[in-house]
Design a protein around this motif. Sequence first.
Motif, mmCIF file in Angstrom:
data_model
loop_
_atom_site.group_PDB
_atom_site.id
_atom_site.type_symbol
_atom_site.label_atom_id
_atom_site.label_comp_id
_atom_site.label_asym_id
_atom_site.label_seq_id
_atom_site.Cartn_x
_atom_site.Cartn_y
_atom_site.Cartn_z
ATOM 1 N N ASP A 141 0.842 -1.190 0.000
ATOM 2 C CA ASP A 141 0.000 0.000 0.000
ATOM 3 C C ASP A 141 0.880 1.244 0.000
ATOM 4 O O ASP A 141 1.573 1.528 0.969
ATOM 5 C CB ASP A 141 -0.911 -0.009 1.233
ATOM 6 C CG ASP A 141 -1.833 1.186 1.286
ATOM 7 O OD1 ASP A 141 -1.912 1.922 0.293
ATOM 8 O OD2 ASP A 141 -2.475 1.378 2.330
ATOM 9 N N PHE A 142 0.843 1.987 -1.101
ATOM 10 C CA PHE A 142 1.605 3.222 -1.198
ATOM 11 C C PHE A 142 0.766 4.434 -0.777
ATOM 12 O O PHE A 142 1.207 5.563 -0.890
ATOM 13 C CB PHE A 142 2.108 3.430 -2.634
ATOM 14 C CG PHE A 142 3.167 2.447 -3.025
ATOM 15 C CD1 PHE A 142 4.501 2.709 -2.776
ATOM 16 C CD2 PHE A 142 2.828 1.252 -3.626
ATOM 17 C CE1 PHE A 142 5.484 1.797 -3.142
ATOM 18 C CE2 PHE A 142 3.797 0.333 -3.991
ATOM 19 C CZ PHE A 142 5.128 0.601 -3.753
ATOM 20 N N ALA A 152 -2.274 0.802 -4.523
ATOM 21 C CA ALA A 152 -1.599 -0.330 -3.893
ATOM 22 C C ALA A 152 -1.155 -1.278 -5.002
ATOM 23 O O ALA A 152 -1.916 -1.535 -5.950
ATOM 24 C CB ALA A 152 -2.520 -1.044 -2.909
ATOM 25 N N ARG A 153 0.056 -1.796 -4.899
ATOM 26 C CA ARG A 153 0.587 -2.747 -5.867
ATOM 27 C C ARG A 153 0.227 -4.162 -5.426
ATOM 28 O O ARG A 153 0.528 -4.558 -4.297
ATOM 29 C CB ARG A 153 2.100 -2.618 -5.980
ATOM 30 C CG ARG A 153 2.585 -1.210 -6.297
ATOM 31 C CD ARG A 153 2.398 -0.875 -7.759
ATOM 32 N NE ARG A 153 2.970 0.439 -8.042
ATOM 33 C CZ ARG A 153 2.294 1.451 -8.563
ATOM 34 N NH1 ARG A 153 1.010 1.308 -8.853
ATOM 35 N NH2 ARG A 153 2.880 2.609 -8.798
ATOM 36 N N ILE A 154 -0.383 -4.912 -6.327
ATOM 37 C CA ILE A 154 -0.753 -6.295 -6.029
ATOM 38 C C ILE A 154 0.421 -7.225 -6.298
ATOM 39 O O ILE A 154 0.709 -8.136 -5.538
ATOM 40 C CB ILE A 154 -1.988 -6.720 -6.843
ATOM 41 C CG1 ILE A 154 -3.148 -5.740 -6.601
ATOM 42 C CG2 ILE A 154 -2.393 -8.148 -6.506
ATOM 43 C CD1 ILE A 154 -3.577 -5.610 -5.166
ATOM 44 N N ARG A 158 0.095 -5.794 -11.608
ATOM 45 C CA ARG A 158 -1.258 -5.321 -11.321
ATOM 46 C C ARG A 158 -1.285 -4.367 -10.131
ATOM 47 O O ARG A 158 -0.544 -4.548 -9.166
ATOM 48 C CB ARG A 158 -2.190 -6.504 -11.049
ATOM 49 C CG ARG A 158 -2.390 -7.431 -12.240
ATOM 50 C CD ARG A 158 -3.255 -8.619 -11.861
ATOM 51 N NE ARG A 158 -2.625 -9.390 -10.790
ATOM 52 C CZ ARG A 158 -3.272 -10.251 -10.006
ATOM 53 N NH1 ARG A 158 -4.576 -10.439 -10.168
ATOM 54 N NH2 ARG A 158 -2.622 -10.917 -9.064
ATOM 55 N N SER A 159 -2.181 -3.369 -10.228
ATOM 56 C CA SER A 159 -2.370 -2.396 -9.148
ATOM 57 C C SER A 159 -3.859 -2.170 -8.931
ATOM 58 O O SER A 159 -4.694 -2.480 -9.791
ATOM 59 C CB SER A 159 -1.713 -1.049 -9.493
ATOM 60 O OG SER A 159 -0.338 -1.200 -9.720
ATOM 61 N N ILE A 160 -4.184 -1.634 -7.766
ATOM 62 C CA ILE A 160 -5.532 -1.161 -7.475
ATOM 63 C C ILE A 160 -5.410 0.280 -7.007
ATOM 64 O O ILE A 160 -4.483 0.617 -6.258
ATOM 65 C CB ILE A 160 -6.239 -2.044 -6.425
ATOM 66 C CG1 ILE A 160 -7.667 -1.549 -6.172
ATOM 67 C CG2 ILE A 160 -5.444 -2.102 -5.138
ATOM 68 C CD1 ILE A 160 -8.484 -2.493 -5.287
ATOM 69 N N GLY A 161 -6.291 1.145 -7.495
ATOM 70 C CA GLY A 161 -6.200 2.551 -7.148
ATOM 71 C C GLY A 161 -7.561 3.187 -6.957
ATOM 72 O O GLY A 161 -8.596 2.581 -7.254
#
Length: 355
Positions: A141-142, A152-154, A158-161
């Motif tokens: 989690d950035f 957040a980097r998975i 892949r990322s979720i934002g």
Amino acid sequence: MQPSLFGQLANKFVTQTENLATESLNYILAKSPTALKSYNKVIRSFDNRIEQELTFRTQVTDKNDNAIPDIIGYNKNDEAICIIEIKFWAGLTSNQPVKYLERLPSKLPSILLFIAPEIRTPSLWIELLERLRNANVQFDDFDHIIESYKVARIDDYRSIGIVTWVGLLNTLKVSADAEGDFSVRSDIDQLRGLCESIDNNAFIPIRGEEISPNHARRNLDFAQLVDDLVTYGKQKTVISTKGLKSVGNINAYIRYVKIGEYYARISFSNNLWLEHANTPLWLLIYGKDYLDNNYGEYNRLKDKLTPLLVRKPKKLFEIDNNPPLIPLYLRLGVPHSQVIDDLMNQILEVMKILD
């Protein structure tokens, strides 16, 4: 900002407003190369390895699951590398975010992006990350990378934002102004008006400062929660109101109910809120017989409910010659449906102790 045409229409089509916002955003991206370029820059700000020239489609189904993302972004090879979810105050679906992340390619830079109101972003982000933890999905989690953005980097690709509506639409508008694209600027203003209307007319998650006894700005919402909780209980066949009434005055709004075998009342009370505990909603239990001044029954109920006395925050008030009084604490920072679910669970816990 004056109410927009879309904002006015949103009040007439409240069940379709998220779809209207989705299609409006997609229309803007399809209509304006300036907006599309700016939007792609927003996406690349989460991961600058993502391709620069994505195209977008709405409501795309997949044969592998029943999830229907709001918008999907495709690269030049027609690969879905960006899934966009439009959120206002509706809760997350069972597919979000885990199933949507599984749709993203494992070897291409890609992102699952949520667009949400600014006031909901902190609680929505916490809920998204909690769902990842519960599904044993690893992530880094950035938090926020720039104002209005979180990521957040998975894994390596892949990322979720999450981005706020205000942050996104302001970015698109600045680009339109810089390029002199005044037609799309008007469309952006319309969409912004729609978003503001949805925010202004929706049930907004409760914030801690609003539970202070000195703040009664949300009295109407709290009174409505009483009705919503009773309606929900009736739908679940937990609560009955047959032959019972509701009462309201300047200090309280009361619904008389029957929960299982027990007569009770659920109320919004300024006085109890001010004098006893930090919540506006209360449960008072009369017993299996609906009789006034039934002191023996009141004391018997209080004895059975003594386990609640050791709870923190306090869950039982034993006021002389009165039925047991139980505060119903409000869950903060979550959508309306979760507030009601949690209130009902508190009531069911009390009834379980009595049975």
